[in-house]
Design a protein around this motif. Structure first.
Motif, short mmCIF file in Angstrom:
data_model
loop_
_atom_site.label_atom_id
_atom_site.label_comp_id
_atom_site.label_asym_id
_atom_site.label_seq_id
_atom_site.Cartn_x
_atom_site.Cartn_y
_atom_site.Cartn_z
N GLU A 101 50.55 42.04 53.00
CA GLU A 101 49.96 43.39 52.98
C GLU A 101 49.39 43.71 51.60
OE1 GLU A 101 53.17 45.80 54.34
OE2 GLU A 101 52.86 45.25 56.45
N TYR A 102 49.39 42.74 50.75
CA TYR A 102 48.88 42.90 49.38
C TYR A 102 48.17 41.59 49.03
CZ TYR A 102 53.09 40.14 48.77
OH TYR A 102 54.04 39.16 48.89
N TRP A 103 47.56 41.56 47.86
CA TRP A 103 46.93 40.35 47.37
C TRP A 103 47.84 39.73 46.33
CZ3 TRP A 103 42.29 39.25 49.73
CH2 TRP A 103 41.74 40.29 50.47
N TYR A 104 47.62 38.46 46.08
CA TYR A 104 48.47 37.73 45.12
C TYR A 104 47.55 36.89 44.23
CZ TYR A 104 51.71 34.01 43.58
OH TYR A 104 52.43 33.11 42.85
N ARG A 105 47.95 36.78 42.96
CA ARG A 105 47.15 35.98 42.02
C ARG A 105 48.12 35.30 41.06
NH1 ARG A 105 43.16 39.65 40.31
NH2 ARG A 105 44.34 40.37 38.53
N ASN A 106 48.12 33.99 41.08
CA ASN A 106 48.96 33.21 40.16
C ASN A 106 48.05 32.74 39.03
OD1 ASN A 106 50.48 31.36 38.77
ND2 ASN A 106 51.17 30.24 40.58
N THR A 107 48.23 33.32 37.86
CA THR A 107 47.39 32.92 36.73
C THR A 107 48.11 31.93 35.81
OG1 THR A 107 48.08 34.83 35.42
CG2 THR A 107 46.13 35.10 36.78
N GLY A 108 49.23 31.38 36.30
CA GLY A 108 49.98 30.43 35.49
C GLY A 108 49.68 28.98 35.82
N GLY A 109 48.78 28.72 36.77
CA GLY A 109 48.46 27.35 37.14
C GLY A 109 48.03 27.28 38.59
N ASP A 110 47.53 26.12 38.98
CA ASP A 110 47.05 25.94 40.36
C ASP A 110 48.23 25.88 41.33
OD1 ASP A 110 44.59 25.71 39.14
OD2 ASP A 110 44.21 23.66 39.82
N GLU A 111 47.96 26.27 42.55
CA GLU A 111 48.94 26.12 43.62
C GLU A 111 48.40 25.10 44.62
OE1 GLU A 111 50.12 29.82 45.36
OE2 GLU A 111 51.11 30.49 43.51
N LEU A 112 49.31 24.28 45.11
CA LEU A 112 48.98 23.30 46.14
C LEU A 112 49.92 23.59 47.32
CD1 LEU A 112 47.50 20.63 46.97
CD2 LEU A 112 49.43 19.41 45.98
N LEU A 113 49.34 24.02 48.42
CA LEU A 113 50.13 24.31 49.62
C LEU A 113 49.99 23.14 50.58
CD1 LEU A 113 48.90 27.99 50.33
CD2 LEU A 113 50.61 27.21 48.66
#
Ligand SMILES: [Fe+2]
Length: 388
Positions: free
Chosen positions: A112-124
């Motif tokens: 219900e919100y947005w998310y932003r990881n500025t600490g590195g790439d994410e691999l799902l």
């Protein structure tokens, strides 16, 4: 970032006036990595992405990791880890170090919100499920057995259409295609097990021209915040460049096989600082008349190996089940379990699917993993069980 992509409407030059039909200027955003010195994209927003109304605390649960002490091989029955919620709050950390954190998540409802990881790439890695990831670059549809690369700083929200079980890798750096697969111009070489055509990029939708109060939760190396922004994050009319989220399905992976056993680097998919990723997919076995299909015994003396078992018959591993993780610790000998070598002889193919991450710094363990540990795994190579 397999190659250059452009989508939507763009001005003919970067950094010049680009006007909306109402005469106003689109807001250009440089989305760059490693300062200004690595891959980047240029996005054109209907409204400035900078309009922040408020910054609040986000009391995100702190990840605590414990040493793998005593140092030994371990097996975690991760399918038993209870999780649920949205794609972010359902994450349960399992294993990690300062380079990478591996979690399991079960997204059974939309963010219900947005998310932003500025600490590195994410691999799902999508084990089961399907849905869409909304980003300013467009919508990226996903399905079972997808790898999804989300560059650091990408604002996104995951909307499952089917409850989604995924393995989440949070890197402290960039997740890249291995250099050994690229030619001097960056193009994938003929010997690579995939091709640029195999990578799916977001489909840019009509920009959302809306003002309001949009929640964006931000994480960066253990620091967190909730931003309330004025403009809808998906208000992009066009973008181009080399930095964007993309997906790759294991069905498209063309495994390299040989006359004799191929070691894990032959199955490499991606790499990141301090981490190497591999995928084991259905394939023909080695064709030497005396070949042994299962791996030889080995001790990877300078890395920790993490294998996540996705589906199929895991011929060389006793006791593992779908959703299990084994951690083969640096220097701890492992290999086929008793009987597995003889049982494998004459087999011509495997239907197993598993994904791997090897790390070069020691991995530590989270309580969620320890809670589902098969504590006798390290004894599973004993020829005849010892009497107690
Ligand atoms: Fe191994």
């Amino acid at each position: 970032m397999p190659s250059y992509v452009r989508a939507g409407s763009l001005p003919h030059k970067r950094h010049i006036q680009f006007r909306r039909p109402d005469g106003g200027l689109y807001a250009e955003e440089l989305f760059s990595t490693k300062g200004f010195e690595s891959v980047y994209s240029l996005l054109y927003h209907l409204n400035p992405p900078t309009a922040t109304l408020e910054v609040r605390e986000w009391n995100r649960a702190k990840v605590t990791l414990l040493p793998n002490d005593p140092l030994r091989n371990r097996h975690f029955k991760v399918a038993q880890v209870a999780t649920g919620g949205d794609a972010i709050d359902s994450r349960r950390a399992l294993i990690g170090n300062s380079d990478i954190l591996v979690s399991i998540a079960q997204a059974d409802r939309a963010m219900e919100y947005w998310y932003r990881n500025t600490g590195g790439d994410e691999l799902l890695f999508i084990h089961h499920g399907a849905g869409v990831i909304e980003t300013p670059f467009g919508e990226l549809a996903y399905r079972q057995h997808d790898y999804i690369i989300i560059p650091t700083g990408t604002t996104y929200r995951l909307l499952p259409s089917v409850s989604t079980r995924m393995l989440v890798h949070e890197s402290a750096g960039m997740v890249r295609i291995p250099k050994k697969y690229r030619n001097e111009y960056g193009q994938l070489e003929e010997h690579a097990p995939y091709y640029e055509r195999d990578f799916r990029v977001p489909l840019l939708k009509a920009p959302v021209d809306a003002r309001g109060e949009y929640e964006v939760r931000v994480s960066n190396a253990g620091r967190h915040a909730t931003y309330i922004v004025q403009n809808h994050p998906c208000d992009v009319i066009g973008w181009d460049g080399y930095c964007y989220p993309y997906a790759f399905n294991l069905e498209e992976f063309a495994p390299i096989t040989g006359k004799l056993h191929q070691p894990p680097p032959a199955h490499a998919t991606f790499e990141a600082p301090g981490a190497a990723f591999c995928a084991f997919v259905p394939r023909l076995f080695d064709y030497h008349p005396l070949a042994i299909p299962v791996p030889y015994n080995h001790s990877s003396v300078d890395c920790d190996e993490v294998l996540y078992y996705v589906s199929g018959n895991f011929m060389s591993r006793r006791g593992v089940e779908e959703g299990s993780i084994t951690l083969h610790a640096a220097g701890a000998p492992h290999g086929p379990q008793p009987g597995a070598v003889e049982a494998s002889l004459g087999k011509t193919s495997t239907d197993e699917i598993a994904v791997m991450v090897d790390t070069f710094k020691p991995l530590q363990l989270a309580q969620s993993a320890l809670d589902v540990e098969d504590a006798n795994y390290y004894r599973s190579w004993i020829e005849a069980p010892a009497k107690v």
